[in-house]
Design a protein around this motif. Structure first.
Motif, short mmCIF file in Angstrom:
data_model
loop_
_atom_site.label_atom_id
_atom_site.label_comp_id
_atom_site.label_asym_id
_atom_site.label_seq_id
_atom_site.Cartn_x
_atom_site.Cartn_y
_atom_site.Cartn_z
N GLY A 101 51.06 88.95 82.16
CA GLY A 101 52.19 90.09 82.51
C GLY A 101 51.98 91.88 81.70
N ALA A 102 51.43 91.39 80.33
CA ALA A 102 52.23 92.31 79.14
C ALA A 102 50.92 91.96 77.70
CB ALA A 102 53.79 92.12 78.79
N ARG A 103 50.67 93.14 77.41
CA ARG A 103 49.71 93.28 75.84
C ARG A 103 51.00 92.89 74.58
NH1 ARG A 103 44.63 91.70 74.69
NH2 ARG A 103 44.37 92.98 73.21
N VAL A 104 51.11 92.05 74.11
CA VAL A 104 52.15 91.64 72.77
C VAL A 104 51.54 91.35 71.27
CG1 VAL A 104 53.64 90.87 74.35
CG2 VAL A 104 52.56 89.33 73.68
N GLU A 105 52.07 91.56 70.42
CA GLU A 105 51.68 91.78 69.20
C GLU A 105 51.65 90.38 69.03
OE1 GLU A 105 50.80 94.14 67.14
OE2 GLU A 105 51.98 95.82 68.19
N LYS A 106 50.33 89.70 67.96
CA LYS A 106 50.05 88.59 67.91
C LYS A 106 50.77 87.38 67.16
CE LYS A 106 45.18 88.45 68.44
NZ LYS A 106 44.03 87.63 67.86
N ASP A 107 52.06 88.28 66.28
CA ASP A 107 53.60 87.54 65.98
C ASP A 107 55.05 87.75 67.10
OD1 ASP A 107 54.27 90.46 65.34
OD2 ASP A 107 54.43 89.92 62.85
N ASP A 108 54.19 88.33 68.41
CA ASP A 108 55.66 88.28 69.22
C ASP A 108 56.70 87.26 69.10
OD1 ASP A 108 57.06 90.26 71.73
OD2 ASP A 108 56.52 88.00 72.12
N LEU A 109 57.46 87.01 69.56
CA LEU A 109 58.21 85.86 69.90
C LEU A 109 57.61 85.10 70.85
CD1 LEU A 109 61.84 87.17 69.37
CD2 LEU A 109 60.76 85.79 67.08
N ARG A 110 56.92 85.28 71.69
CA ARG A 110 56.91 84.68 72.75
C ARG A 110 56.02 84.02 72.43
NH1 ARG A 110 58.95 84.45 77.23
NH2 ARG A 110 59.79 86.45 77.84
N VAL A 111 54.33 84.94 71.52
CA VAL A 111 53.85 83.99 71.19
C VAL A 111 54.06 82.47 70.07
CG1 VAL A 111 50.92 84.62 69.82
CG2 VAL A 111 52.29 86.17 71.88
N GLU A 112 55.34 82.69 69.52
CA GLU A 112 54.76 82.14 68.36
C GLU A 112 56.15 80.87 68.72
OE1 GLU A 112 55.41 81.72 65.15
OE2 GLU A 112 54.09 83.20 64.76
N ALA A 113 56.45 81.05 70.30
CA ALA A 113 56.87 80.06 70.95
C ALA A 113 56.39 79.15 71.60
CB ALA A 113 58.15 80.14 72.09
N TYR A 114 54.72 79.78 71.86
CA TYR A 114 54.39 78.51 73.21
C TYR A 114 53.03 78.54 71.61
CZ TYR A 114 50.26 83.16 74.22
OH TYR A 114 50.60 84.57 73.64
N GLY A 115 52.98 79.39 70.83
CA GLY A 115 52.20 78.90 69.64
C GLY A 115 52.90 78.04 69.05
N THR A 116 53.74 77.53 69.33
CA THR A 116 54.48 76.71 68.44
C THR A 116 54.19 75.02 68.98
OG1 THR A 116 55.25 78.05 67.01
CG2 THR A 116 56.33 75.66 67.02
N THR A 117 54.48 75.52 70.45
CA THR A 117 54.48 74.16 71.47
C THR A 117 53.17 74.12 71.44
OG1 THR A 117 55.76 75.49 72.53
CG2 THR A 117 54.66 73.54 73.92
N ASP A 118 51.81 74.86 71.02
CA ASP A 118 49.98 74.61 70.84
C ASP A 118 50.15 73.17 69.98
OD1 ASP A 118 48.08 74.21 72.16
OD2 ASP A 118 47.27 75.54 70.27
N GLU A 119 50.97 73.71 68.70
CA GLU A 119 50.65 73.21 67.68
C GLU A 119 51.46 71.78 67.34
OE1 GLU A 119 52.50 73.50 62.75
OE2 GLU A 119 52.55 74.86 63.78
N LEU A 120 52.18 71.59 68.36
CA LEU A 120 52.99 70.44 68.71
C LEU A 120 52.35 69.19 68.97
CD1 LEU A 120 55.16 68.50 68.87
CD2 LEU A 120 55.99 69.28 70.29
N ASN A 121 51.45 70.34 70.36
CA ASN A 121 50.76 69.51 71.55
C ASN A 121 49.54 68.85 70.75
OD1 ASN A 121 49.28 68.00 73.94
ND2 ASN A 121 49.09 70.10 74.71
N SER A 122 49.05 69.28 69.01
CA SER A 122 47.49 69.43 68.92
C SER A 122 48.30 67.60 67.80
CB SER A 122 47.35 70.09 67.70
OG SER A 122 46.69 71.22 68.73
N PHE A 123 49.57 67.86 67.68
CA PHE A 123 50.37 66.64 66.83
C PHE A 123 50.13 65.10 67.71
CE2 PHE A 123 51.24 69.68 63.67
CZ PHE A 123 50.53 69.31 62.01
N VAL A 124 50.48 65.81 68.77
CA VAL A 124 51.03 65.15 70.04
C VAL A 124 49.14 63.83 70.22
CG1 VAL A 124 51.40 63.22 72.24
CG2 VAL A 124 52.75 65.57 70.70
#
Length: 192
Positions: free
Chosen positions: A17-40
């Motif tokens: 639904g939007a274009r955002v900066e790569k350091d947007d809070l939403r990108v940080e949130a799902y990006g950190t969740t993705d990082e967690l998934n890699s550690f799992v």
């Protein structure tokens, strides 16, 4: 299909639904969740090398968690979350609570803080716990400024508890004692 698109070369990315900066809070949130998934995934790969008859239950749980972390990322990627399209549910969090209760039955009583580690699986599960806490913090930051699915926050909060209980249970299973933090006062009491 090419893996690169060049659309992010200017520092922006797409959320639903939007274009955002790569350091947007939403990108940080799902990006950190993705990082967690890699550690799992790394943790599951280590556990997969252990005897299957003893570890298949934990491996199955980690696989379920990996799929659910993708669900979390999906829910977090909506610029304006649509409740009808969200995937993370209260039932997922409730299942984590049941797993935690089962794990805690085998864990010895805990009175003091413990050092992350012991066995390799436990150490990796503690890494998952700390990255999960960071993902949760990112979701809290996002929820202060933008729309954010509440159930994802609840799931991540409970998931970090799961990783703590699973790390301790891994040490029990491998007959490795948790190491208490030597300057810790007694801070935990068993709940009934």
């Amino acid at each position: 299909m090419k893996i690169y698109t060049r659309t992010g070369d200017g520092g922006k990315t797409s959320v639903i639904g939007a274009r955002v900066e790569k350091d947007d809070l939403r990108v940080e949130a799902y990006g950190t969740t993705d990082e967690l998934n890699s550690f799992v995934g790394q943790t599951a790969a280590v556990i997969a090398k252990l005897p299957a008859e003893e570890w298949s239950d934990r491996l199955e749980q980690l696989t379920v968690i990996q799929h659910e972390l993708f669900d979390c990322g999906s829910d977090l990627s909506y610029a304006s979350p649509d409740p009808g399209k969200l995937k993370v549910s209260a039932e997922m969090t409730e299942r984590l609570e049941r797993w935690i209760d089962e794990l805690e039955e085998s864990n010895p009583p805990l009175e003091k803080f413990i050092l992350p580690g012991g066995s390799e699986p436990a150490a990796l599960l503690h890494v998952c716990r700390t990255v999960c806490r960071r993902a949760e913090r990112r979701v809290v930051s996002l929820s202060r400024e933008q729309e954010c699915p509440d159930e994802v926050h609840k799931y991540l909060n409970r998931l970090s508890d799961y990783f703590f209980a699973a790390a301790r249970a891994a040490n029990v299973r491998l007959k490795v004692q948790d190491v208490e933090y030597e300057r810790s006062a007694p801070v935990f009491r068993r709940r009934s």
